[in-house]
Design a protein around this motif. Structure first.
Motif, PDB file in Angstrom:
ATOM      1  N   LEU A 122     -22.911   4.426 -14.501  1.00 56.26           N
ATOM      2  CA  LEU A 122     -22.447   5.476 -15.391  1.00 56.26           C
ATOM      3  C   LEU A 122     -23.412   5.728 -16.550  1.00 56.26           C
ATOM      4  CD1 LEU A 122     -18.632   4.679 -15.464  1.00 56.26           C
ATOM      5  CD2 LEU A 122     -19.664   6.819 -14.719  1.00 56.26           C
ATOM      6  N   LYS A 123     -23.959   4.687 -17.122  1.00 60.78           N
ATOM      7  CA  LYS A 123     -24.906   4.874 -18.224  1.00 60.78           C
ATOM      8  C   LYS A 123     -26.186   5.548 -17.730  1.00 60.78           C
ATOM      9  CE  LYS A 123     -23.318   1.147 -21.229  1.00 60.78           C
ATOM     10  NZ  LYS A 123     -23.676  -0.076 -21.998  1.00 60.78           N
ATOM     11  N   GLN A 124     -26.568   5.246 -16.513  1.00 60.63           N
ATOM     12  CA  GLN A 124     -27.740   5.908 -15.919  1.00 60.63           C
ATOM     13  C   GLN A 124     -27.455   7.396 -15.718  1.00 60.63           C
ATOM     14  OE1 GLN A 124     -28.859   4.258 -12.134  1.00 60.63           O
ATOM     15  NE2 GLN A 124     -30.502   5.739 -11.795  1.00 60.63           N
ATOM     16  N   LEU A 125     -26.256   7.714 -15.269  1.00 63.72           N
ATOM     17  CA  LEU A 125     -25.884   9.117 -15.078  1.00 63.72           C
ATOM     18  C   LEU A 125     -25.845   9.870 -16.404  1.00 63.72           C
ATOM     19  CD1 LEU A 125     -22.988   9.244 -12.444  1.00 63.72           C
ATOM     20  CD2 LEU A 125     -25.353   9.969 -12.191  1.00 63.72           C
ATOM     21  N   ALA A 126     -25.400   9.185 -17.471  1.00 64.95           N
ATOM     22  CA  ALA A 126     -25.317   9.829 -18.781  1.00 64.95           C
ATOM     23  C   ALA A 126     -26.690  10.281 -19.266  1.00 64.95           C
ATOM     24  CB  ALA A 126     -24.691   8.883 -19.789  1.00 64.95           C
ATOM     25  N   ALA A 127     -27.740   9.648 -18.775  1.00 65.49           N
ATOM     26  CA  ALA A 127     -29.101  10.009 -19.172  1.00 65.49           C
ATOM     27  C   ALA A 127     -29.754  10.985 -18.209  1.00 65.49           C
ATOM     28  CB  ALA A 127     -29.954   8.742 -19.293  1.00 65.49           C
ATOM     29  N   ASP A 128     -29.041  11.336 -17.126  1.00 68.71           N
ATOM     30  CA  ASP A 128     -29.590  12.254 -16.119  1.00 68.71           C
ATOM     31  C   ASP A 128     -29.182  13.685 -16.483  1.00 68.71           C
ATOM     32  OD1 ASP A 128     -29.833  13.920 -13.801  1.00 68.71           O
ATOM     33  OD2 ASP A 128     -29.928  12.131 -12.553  1.00 68.71           O
ATOM     34  N   PRO A 129     -30.148  14.561 -16.774  1.00 69.54           N
ATOM     35  CA  PRO A 129     -29.798  15.929 -17.213  1.00 69.54           C
ATOM     36  C   PRO A 129     -29.027  16.725 -16.162  1.00 69.54           C
ATOM     37  CG  PRO A 129     -32.160  15.723 -16.794  1.00 69.54           C
ATOM     38  CD  PRO A 129     -31.604  14.340 -16.769  1.00 69.54           C
ATOM     39  N   GLN A 130     -29.364  16.556 -14.876  1.00 69.21           N
ATOM     40  CA  GLN A 130     -28.655  17.296 -13.837  1.00 69.21           C
ATOM     41  C   GLN A 130     -27.210  16.800 -13.712  1.00 69.21           C
ATOM     42  OE1 GLN A 130     -30.179  16.958  -9.845  1.00 69.21           O
ATOM     43  NE2 GLN A 130     -29.136  18.807  -9.155  1.00 69.21           N
ATOM     44  N   ALA A 184     -27.784   7.589 -25.641  1.00 70.67           N
ATOM     45  CA  ALA A 184     -27.897   7.379 -24.196  1.00 70.67           C
ATOM     46  C   ALA A 184     -28.456   8.597 -23.485  1.00 70.67           C
ATOM     47  CB  ALA A 184     -26.525   7.036 -23.606  1.00 70.67           C
ATOM     48  N   VAL A 185     -28.577   9.686 -24.199  1.00 70.57           N
ATOM     49  CA  VAL A 185     -29.051  10.928 -23.595  1.00 70.57           C
ATOM     50  C   VAL A 185     -30.513  11.115 -23.947  1.00 70.57           C
ATOM     51  CG1 VAL A 185     -28.732  13.426 -23.494  1.00 70.57           C
ATOM     52  CG2 VAL A 185     -26.760  11.926 -23.806  1.00 70.57           C
ATOM     53  N   ARG A 186     -31.350  11.095 -22.935  1.00 67.01           N
ATOM     54  CA  ARG A 186     -32.786  11.236 -23.171  1.00 67.01           C
ATOM     55  C   ARG A 186     -33.233  12.679 -23.091  1.00 67.01           C
ATOM     56  NH1 ARG A 186     -32.954   6.445 -19.882  1.00 67.01           N
ATOM     57  NH2 ARG A 186     -33.419   7.711 -18.062  1.00 67.01           N
ATOM     58  N   THR A 187     -32.504  13.488 -22.287  1.00 68.59           N
ATOM     59  CA  THR A 187     -32.870  14.897 -22.111  1.00 68.59           C
ATOM     60  C   THR A 187     -31.650  15.750 -22.334  1.00 68.59           C
ATOM     61  OG1 THR A 187     -34.447  14.185 -20.429  1.00 68.59           O
ATOM     62  CG2 THR A 187     -33.929  16.555 -20.536  1.00 68.59           C
ATOM     63  N   PRO A 188     -31.719  16.769 -23.200  1.00 66.20           N
ATOM     64  CA  PRO A 188     -30.539  17.599 -23.452  1.00 66.20           C
ATOM     65  C   PRO A 188     -30.149  18.423 -22.256  1.00 66.20           C
ATOM     66  CG  PRO A 188     -32.475  18.562 -24.477  1.00 66.20           C
ATOM     67  CD  PRO A 188     -32.900  17.233 -23.961  1.00 66.20           C
ATOM     68  N   VAL A 189     -28.843  18.698 -22.124  1.00 63.43           N
ATOM     69  CA  VAL A 189     -28.352  19.550 -21.056  1.00 63.43           C
ATOM     70  C   VAL A 189     -28.754  20.990 -21.359  1.00 63.43           C
ATOM     71  CG1 VAL A 189     -26.275  20.423 -19.925  1.00 63.43           C
ATOM     72  CG2 VAL A 189     -26.405  18.039 -20.619  1.00 63.43           C
ATOM     73  N   ARG A 190     -29.282  21.688 -20.358  1.00 64.29           N
ATOM     74  CA  ARG A 190     -29.690  23.089 -20.536  1.00 64.29           C
ATOM     75  C   ARG A 190     -28.752  23.999 -19.767  1.00 64.29           C
ATOM     76  NH1 ARG A 190     -34.521  23.447 -23.027  1.00 64.29           N
ATOM     77  NH2 ARG A 190     -35.821  21.589 -23.079  1.00 64.29           N
ATOM     78  N   ARG A 249     -25.443  15.373 -16.058  1.00 66.69           N
ATOM     79  CA  ARG A 249     -24.710  15.801 -17.242  1.00 66.69           C
ATOM     80  C   ARG A 249     -24.345  17.283 -17.165  1.00 66.69           C
ATOM     81  NH1 ARG A 249     -28.776  13.804 -20.028  1.00 66.69           N
ATOM     82  NH2 ARG A 249     -29.046  15.720 -21.246  1.00 66.69           N
ATOM     83  N   ALA A 250     -25.236  18.087 -16.591  1.00 65.99           N
ATOM     84  CA  ALA A 250     -24.929  19.514 -16.444  1.00 65.99           C
ATOM     85  C   ALA A 250     -23.724  19.716 -15.525  1.00 65.99           C
ATOM     86  CB  ALA A 250     -26.147  20.251 -15.890  1.00 65.99           C
ATOM     87  N   ILE A 251     -23.665  18.942 -14.447  1.00 64.66           N
ATOM     88  CA  ILE A 251     -22.510  19.015 -13.541  1.00 64.66           C
ATOM     89  C   ILE A 251     -21.262  18.519 -14.254  1.00 64.66           C
ATOM     90  CG2 ILE A 251     -21.523  18.133 -11.391  1.00 64.66           C
ATOM     91  CD1 ILE A 251     -24.395  17.937 -10.306  1.00 64.66           C
ATOM     92  N   GLY A 252     -21.405  17.394 -14.964  1.00 64.71           N
ATOM     93  CA  GLY A 252     -20.276  16.845 -15.692  1.00 64.71           C
ATOM     94  C   GLY A 252     -19.770  17.793 -16.768  1.00 64.71           C
ATOM     95  N   GLN A 253     -20.684  18.506 -17.411  1.00 67.29           N
ATOM     96  CA  GLN A 253     -20.285  19.465 -18.439  1.00 67.29           C
ATOM     97  C   GLN A 253     -19.442  20.587 -17.837  1.00 67.29           C
ATOM     98  OE1 GLN A 253     -23.257  22.213 -20.081  1.00 67.29           O
ATOM     99  NE2 GLN A 253     -22.582  21.604 -22.132  1.00 67.29           N
ATOM    100  N   ARG A 254     -19.825  21.075 -16.665  1.00 69.37           N
ATOM    101  CA  ARG A 254     -19.053  22.147 -16.016  1.00 69.37           C
ATOM    102  C   ARG A 254     -17.664  21.645 -15.612  1.00 69.37           C
ATOM    103  NH1 ARG A 254     -24.324  22.807 -13.675  1.00 69.37           N
ATOM    104  NH2 ARG A 254     -25.374  24.607 -14.621  1.00 69.37           N
ATOM    105  N   LEU A 255     -17.615  20.413 -15.104  1.00 72.84           N
ATOM    106  CA  LEU A 255     -16.313  19.829 -14.773  1.00 72.84           C
ATOM    107  C   LEU A 255     -15.451  19.704 -16.031  1.00 72.84           C
ATOM    108  CD1 LEU A 255     -17.438  16.993 -12.320  1.00 72.84           C
ATOM    109  CD2 LEU A 255     -16.122  19.034 -11.709  1.00 72.84           C
ATOM    110  N   PHE A 256     -16.075  19.287 -17.124  1.00 77.34           N
ATOM    111  CA  PHE A 256     -15.356  19.122 -18.381  1.00 77.34           C
ATOM    112  C   PHE A 256     -14.814  20.454 -18.881  1.00 77.34           C
ATOM    113  CE2 PHE A 256     -14.973  18.882 -22.967  1.00 77.34           C
ATOM    114  CZ  PHE A 256     -14.347  17.670 -23.163  1.00 77.34           C
ATOM    115  N   LEU A 257     -15.626  21.498 -18.817  1.00 73.56           N
ATOM    116  CA  LEU A 257     -15.190  22.814 -19.287  1.00 73.56           C
ATOM    117  C   LEU A 257     -14.037  23.352 -18.444  1.00 73.56           C
ATOM    118  CD1 LEU A 257     -18.643  24.474 -20.056  1.00 73.56           C
ATOM    119  CD2 LEU A 257     -16.964  23.645 -21.705  1.00 73.56           C
ATOM    120  N   ASN A 258     -14.040  23.033 -17.156  1.00 75.76           N
ATOM    121  CA  ASN A 258     -12.982  23.517 -16.268  1.00 75.76           C
ATOM    122  C   ASN A 258     -11.674  22.749 -16.430  1.00 75.76           C
ATOM    123  OD1 ASN A 258     -14.297  25.647 -14.974  1.00 75.76           O
ATOM    124  ND2 ASN A 258     -15.228  24.294 -13.458  1.00 75.76           N
TER     125      ASN A 258
END
Length: 304
Positions: free
Chosen positions: A120-128, A298-304, A130-139
């Protein structure tokens, strides 16, 4: 609609629908025929000389109306509309939804499964991811926790470090999968009106808020009823989801009236379980995104 289980309602809906269509035909027929002996007005006059004409509807409009009536009958034969009759196509909105979900799972399932095997911590640092997770969160989460995760009154802020049940990635995932039931029992009857006010002032004093020192001193003894969940010092218990009463973060508000209301009536906060609805693979990505909200390091690259 769960109350309308009797077959009577099937007939009720079906009969009203068909009678309404027949009534439209009768009305159309009656208003499309000339029956004006001795004049072309209805006899109604306004403003002394403004007469109301009584002429048939235009033929093109009449035929267009008849076409819509025929269309409605064909539609009712093919699709649901007459009570429990499913139509010749057997179409249902539930079936349509399930077909879309099945198609989406076929298209995106492999992607979710790929991420499900990662930490999970590795995923939190993965921009792609996080982008998927952000869309799930918004929905699925933003309706309660706001689009930025900042929450609102009665709904926790997910961007800070104050967690009722803990902010570790696996704990967050468990909360999303299984849901949470946060119950604060009503204590007004046990404490009485004055006792409740005393306890409220003691609780306010724990976080350094303005309080009546006399009431707070009396309320300390009554706080014994609360200590079973919140601890003797009011620090809370993450195993129970009991909040820390000594900090400045208050889920329902920190005014005297609000604290008295909480003690008197209790609180019942429910976080719905999403295991069956979203599935563990989607929840895994969603949990990583939620973790990233309160752990920007934990986030190395911002979500775009």
């Amino acid at each position: 609609m769960s109350d309308f289980t009797d077959s009577f309602w099937d007939y009720y809906v079906g009969i009203i629908t068909l009678v309404s269509i027949v009534a439209c035909v009768v009305l159309l027929k009656s208003t499309s025929t000339r029956r004006i002996p001795g004049g072309a007005t209805t006899g109604h006059t306004w403003d002394e000389d403004l007469g109301e004409l009584n002429t048939p509807l235009p033929r093109w409009w009449i035929w267009l109306f008849y076409i819509t009536i025929v269309f409605s009958l064909i539609y009712l034969l093919m699709y649901p509309g007459l009570g429990s009759y499913a139509g010749s196509f057997k179409w249902t909105s539930k079936g349509e939804y399930e077909a879309e979900v099945k198609l989406a799972n076929e298209q995106y399932g492999p992607l979710y499964e790929k991420y499900a095997a990662q930490d999970l911590k590795q995923l939190a640092a993965d921009p792609q991811a996080r982008a998927i997770g952000q869309r799930l969160f918004l929905n699925y989460c933003a309706q309660c926790h706001a689009s930025d995760g900042g929450g609102s009154k009665g709904f926790p802020n997910l961007t800070d470090r104050d967690w009722l049940y803990g902010g570790e990635p696996e704990t967050i995932k468990a909360s999303i999968l299984n849901g949470r039931d946060g119950i604060m029992p009503p204590l007004g009857a046990a404490l009485g009106e004055e006792g409740t006010k005393d306890a409220a002032h003691y609780v306010l004093s724990l976080s350094g808020r303005k309080s009546d020192p006399v009431r707070a001193a009396r309320g300390k003894e009554k706080f014994a009823l609360c200590a079973a969940c919140h601890g003797a010092g009011g620090k809370g218990d993450r195993q129970l989801g009991a909040p820390d009463l000594t900090d400045q973060i208050w889920l329902h508000g920190s005014s005297e009236a609000t604290v008295i209301e909480t003690i008197t009536k209790g609180r019942n906060n429910v976080m719905p379980a999403n295991k069956e609805f979203l599935g563990e693979a989607k929840v895994h990505i969603l949990a990583a995104y939620v973790y990233s909200l309160s752990n920007p390091q934990a986030v190395r690259t911002p979500v775009r």
